[in-house]
Enzyme design. Structure first.
Site, PDB file in Angstrom:
ATOM      1  N   ALA A  81       0.843  -1.198   0.000  1.00 29.81           N
ATOM      2  CA  ALA A  81       0.000   0.000   0.000  1.00 29.81           C
ATOM      3  C   ALA A  81       0.873   1.241   0.000  1.00 29.81           C
ATOM      4  O   ALA A  81       1.999   1.234   0.504  1.00 29.81           O
ATOM      5  CB  ALA A  81      -0.924  -0.001   1.217  1.00 29.81           C
ATOM      6  N   ASP A  82       0.332   2.302  -0.570  1.00 29.37           N
ATOM      7  CA  ASP A  82       1.041   3.574  -0.545  1.00 29.37           C
ATOM      8  C   ASP A  82       0.038   4.703  -0.704  1.00 29.37           C
ATOM      9  O   ASP A  82      -1.084   4.495  -1.192  1.00 29.37           O
ATOM     10  CB  ASP A  82       2.086   3.665  -1.649  1.00 29.37           C
ATOM     11  N   GLN A  83       0.437   5.873  -0.277  1.00 34.01           N
ATOM     12  CA  GLN A  83      -0.437   7.044  -0.339  1.00 34.01           C
ATOM     13  C   GLN A  83       0.346   8.242  -0.860  1.00 34.01           C
ATOM     14  O   GLN A  83       1.486   8.469  -0.459  1.00 34.01           O
ATOM     15  CB  GLN A  83      -1.007   7.362   1.045  1.00 34.01           C
ATOM     16  N   ALA A 118      -3.403   3.704  -2.550  1.00 35.41           N
ATOM     17  CA  ALA A 118      -3.368   2.542  -3.434  1.00 35.41           C
ATOM     18  C   ALA A 118      -3.097   1.271  -2.640  1.00 35.41           C
ATOM     19  O   ALA A 118      -2.360   1.284  -1.656  1.00 35.41           O
ATOM     20  CB  ALA A 118      -2.285   2.720  -4.495  1.00 35.41           C
TER      21      ALA A 118
END
Length: 205
Positions: A81-83, A118
């Site tokens: 996950a990443d933001q 994401a």
């Protein structure tokens, strides 16, 4: 309480994020934390140099994390996950120090920005599912004095999130409006992740 299906292995989380692990565990997902340890700064720099929009940056980084760990853990589902914070044409990263956090808050004060979160699930080194969710946040005008008090109260926590805020904590006082999913703001499109895990039989339906 776990809501995992009988015999299902814990979901591998390719992240050191305490917030993401807490969200999953609170929702009844057994999690094994294995940080990917990739050079996120270098990966972001490459994508930005190629003109990738913020959404693709978030998705690309989430995929890199998931793939890196799933290649080392065959047969296991791995969540990366990443933001990314998109402010106009700029994409902001986690502040490196309090001075940078101050600059970010001054830039965001009184305006709106987008948070793009994401999630990518990989199996045996190949992405099998991905999703990017967006939330739009409007920050109230912040006085210089309030920003200084906020930075003092937050301390080192201000360096843990893009934009230098935590909506689940004192950061709620920075905003006048939030349009979008709460979990997306915290850094993970949780509901779509849970839906996919149910579809795969990992969680009880």
């Amino acid at each position: 309480m776990s809501l995992m299906a009988p015999g299902a292995a814990p979901l591998v989380l390719a992240s050191a994020s305490r917030a993401r692990a807490a969200m999953l565990e609170a929702a009844g997902v057994a999690v094994e934390i294995v940080p990917a340890g990739i050079d996120e700064g270098a990966a972001k720099a490459r994508m930005r140099a190629r003109g990738h929009p913020a959404q693709d940056q978030a998705d690309g980084l989430a995929a890199l994390k998931a793939i890196a760990i799933s290649e080392r853990m065959p047969g296991r589902l791995v969540l990366g996950a990443d933001q990314v914070l998109a402010f106009g044409e700029a994409a902001l990263d986690k502040p490196a120090d309090a001075a940078e956090a101050r600059v970010q808050l001054e830039r965001l004060s009184g305006g709106s920005h987008d948070l793009l979160s994401a999630a990518v699930i990989a199996l045996d080194g190949t992405p099998v599912w991905r999703h990017v969710a967006a939330a739009r946040l409007t920050m109230r005008p912040l006085s210089p004095g309030f920003i200084e008090r906020y930075l003092t109260v937050m301390g080192a926590r201000v360096l843990e999130t893009v934009g230098g805020y935590m909506l689940e904590a004192e950061g709620a006082q920075l905003f006048e409006r939030v349009d979008g999913d709460y979990f997306t703001v915290l850094g993970l499109p949780l509901l779509p992740v849970l839906d996919h895990l149910r579809a795969r039989g990992v969680l009880e339906a």
